[in-house]
Design a protein around this motif. Structure first.
Motif, PDB file in Angstrom:
ATOM      1  N   ALA A   1     -23.946 -55.921 -23.127  1.00  0.00           N
ATOM      2  CA  ALA A   1     -23.495 -54.788 -23.929  1.00  0.00           C
ATOM      3  C   ALA A   1     -22.142 -55.110 -24.544  1.00  0.00           C
ATOM      4  N   THR A   2     -22.056 -54.996 -25.859  1.00  0.00           N
ATOM      5  CA  THR A   2     -20.782 -55.081 -26.565  1.00  0.00           C
ATOM      6  C   THR A   2     -20.247 -53.663 -26.710  1.00  0.00           C
ATOM      7  N   ILE A   3     -19.017 -53.432 -26.232  1.00  0.00           N
ATOM      8  CA  ILE A   3     -18.454 -52.088 -26.196  1.00  0.00           C
ATOM      9  C   ILE A   3     -17.449 -51.913 -27.320  1.00  0.00           C
TER      10      ILE A   3
ATOM     11  N   GLU B   1     -24.872 -44.524 -27.297  1.00  0.00           N
ATOM     12  CA  GLU B   1     -23.556 -43.932 -27.512  1.00  0.00           C
ATOM     13  C   GLU B   1     -23.200 -42.961 -26.395  1.00  0.00           C
ATOM     14  N   LEU B   2     -21.897 -42.897 -26.076  1.00  0.00           N
ATOM     15  CA  LEU B   2     -21.364 -42.002 -25.052  1.00  0.00           C
ATOM     16  C   LEU B   2     -20.254 -41.164 -25.674  1.00  0.00           C
ATOM     17  N   PRO B   3     -20.215 -39.852 -25.386  1.00  0.00           N
ATOM     18  CA  PRO B   3     -19.133 -39.027 -25.947  1.00  0.00           C
ATOM     19  C   PRO B   3     -17.811 -39.330 -25.260  1.00  0.00           C
ATOM     20  N   MET B   4     -16.735 -39.459 -26.051  1.00  0.00           N
ATOM     21  CA  MET B   4     -15.404 -39.657 -25.487  1.00  0.00           C
ATOM     22  C   MET B   4     -14.682 -38.338 -25.275  1.00  0.00           C
ATOM     23  N   SER B   5     -14.989 -37.333 -26.066  1.00  0.00           N
ATOM     24  CA  SER B   5     -14.288 -36.066 -25.974  1.00  0.00           C
ATOM     25  C   SER B   5     -15.204 -34.951 -26.421  1.00  0.00           C
ATOM     26  N   ASN B   6     -15.028 -33.770 -25.818  1.00  0.00           N
ATOM     27  CA  ASN B   6     -15.791 -32.620 -26.275  1.00  0.00           C
ATOM     28  C   ASN B   6     -15.093 -31.902 -27.420  1.00  0.00           C
ATOM     29  N   GLU B   7     -14.004 -32.482 -27.894  1.00  0.00           N
ATOM     30  CA  GLU B   7     -13.296 -31.942 -29.051  1.00  0.00           C
ATOM     31  C   GLU B   7     -13.608 -32.820 -30.257  1.00  0.00           C
ATOM     32  N   SER B   8     -13.988 -32.199 -31.371  1.00  0.00           N
ATOM     33  CA  SER B   8     -14.398 -32.980 -32.537  1.00  0.00           C
ATOM     34  C   SER B   8     -13.222 -33.644 -33.236  1.00  0.00           C
ATOM     35  N   ARG B   9     -11.988 -33.147 -33.013  1.00  0.00           N
ATOM     36  CA  ARG B   9     -10.833 -33.727 -33.694  1.00  0.00           C
ATOM     37  C   ARG B   9      -9.772 -34.121 -32.677  1.00  0.00           C
TER      38      ARG B   9
ATOM     39  N   ILE C   1     -18.068 -43.743 -27.738  1.00  0.00           N
ATOM     40  CA  ILE C   1     -18.106 -45.136 -27.304  1.00  0.00           C
ATOM     41  C   ILE C   1     -19.519 -45.647 -27.539  1.00  0.00           C
ATOM     42  N   ALA C   2     -19.632 -46.819 -28.139  1.00  0.00           N
ATOM     43  CA  ALA C   2     -20.943 -47.401 -28.413  1.00  0.00           C
ATOM     44  C   ALA C   2     -21.159 -48.638 -27.566  1.00  0.00           C
ATOM     45  N   LEU C   3     -22.364 -48.773 -27.022  1.00  0.00           N
ATOM     46  CA  LEU C   3     -22.790 -49.980 -26.330  1.00  0.00           C
ATOM     47  C   LEU C   3     -23.919 -50.599 -27.141  1.00  0.00           C
TER      48      LEU C   3
END
Length: 209
Positions: free
Chosen positions: A118-120, A88-96, A174-176
């Motif tokens: 990898a399926t994204i 997993e990769l973070p998309m944002s440093n904001e939780s909401r 984001i999940a791979l």
């Protein structure tokens, strides 16, 4: 005449100050105010390079340790290959954070000696159930382009992925999902997948709740 003008002006100001409180609606519901903060063309940049643990730590297989960090990993079979695990990769440093469009660009480097697919997908955290290793679920209604990439060992793989939706979606992760064509892998604990020049952008802005 001048004195009467001053007195008249003072009386007018006094009447105005007395009447001002009546202009405020005492029944106004302040809870209806929109508390969202909209950031135009928000970009989240990550330091270069970003090391990620080898995805074998997220694997759904059986490990047979050989010593000196070497081990054999036997993977679970799925209808379209053998599942190595998820990354997993973070998309944002904001939780909401919410947006209707997000873009990811990066260069992927793998020293795992097997070609991977990898399926994204865009995913959101949900409380894990029993025996669930990867507690994320795909977000419905989000189109990922492209949604599959090939990761070739020893090569730098440039990746550019778009996430679009008809309505704003929660920009969390984001999940791979990584798969191979080989069921039993010979690996070392020092092998990993890493990313450099990783950037997440929101071309149409992002709403922070």
């Amino acid at each position: 005449m001048k004195k009467r003008f001053i007195a008249s002006t003072w009386l007018s100001l006094l009447l105005l100050s007395v009447s001002l409180p009546s202009c405020v609606d005492k029944e106004y519901d302040f809870s209806k105010i929109d508390h969202k903060i909209h950031q135009q063309k928000s970009i989240v940049r990550f330091k270069d390079p970003i090391p990620f643990p080898t995805p074998i730590f997220y694997a759904y297989g059986t490990t047979d340790h050989k010593g000196n960090g070497d081990f054999t990993l036997t993977l679970q079979e799925t209808p379209d290959g053998f599942l190595l695990g998820n990354l997993e990769l973070p998309m944002s440093n904001e939780s909401r954070a919410y947006a209707s469009k997000a873009d990811m660009s990066a260069t992927i480097i793998s020293d795992i000696p097997y070609e991977l697919e990898a399926t994204i997908s865009a995913v959101e955290y949900e409380p894990p159930q029993e025996d669930v290793v990867f507690p994320f679920r795909p977000l419905a209604g989000v189109t990922v382009t492209p949604d599959h990439i090939r990761i070739i060992p020893g090569k730098e793989i440039p990746v550019s992925v778009s996430f679009t939706s008809g309505s704003a979606f929660h920009c969390e992760t984001i999940a791979l999902k990584l798969k191979t064509d080989i069921q039993t892998l010979d690996l070392n604990e020092n092998q990993e997948i890493s990313f450099k020049d990783l950037k997440i952008s929101f071309p149409e802005g992002v709403d922070i709740l």
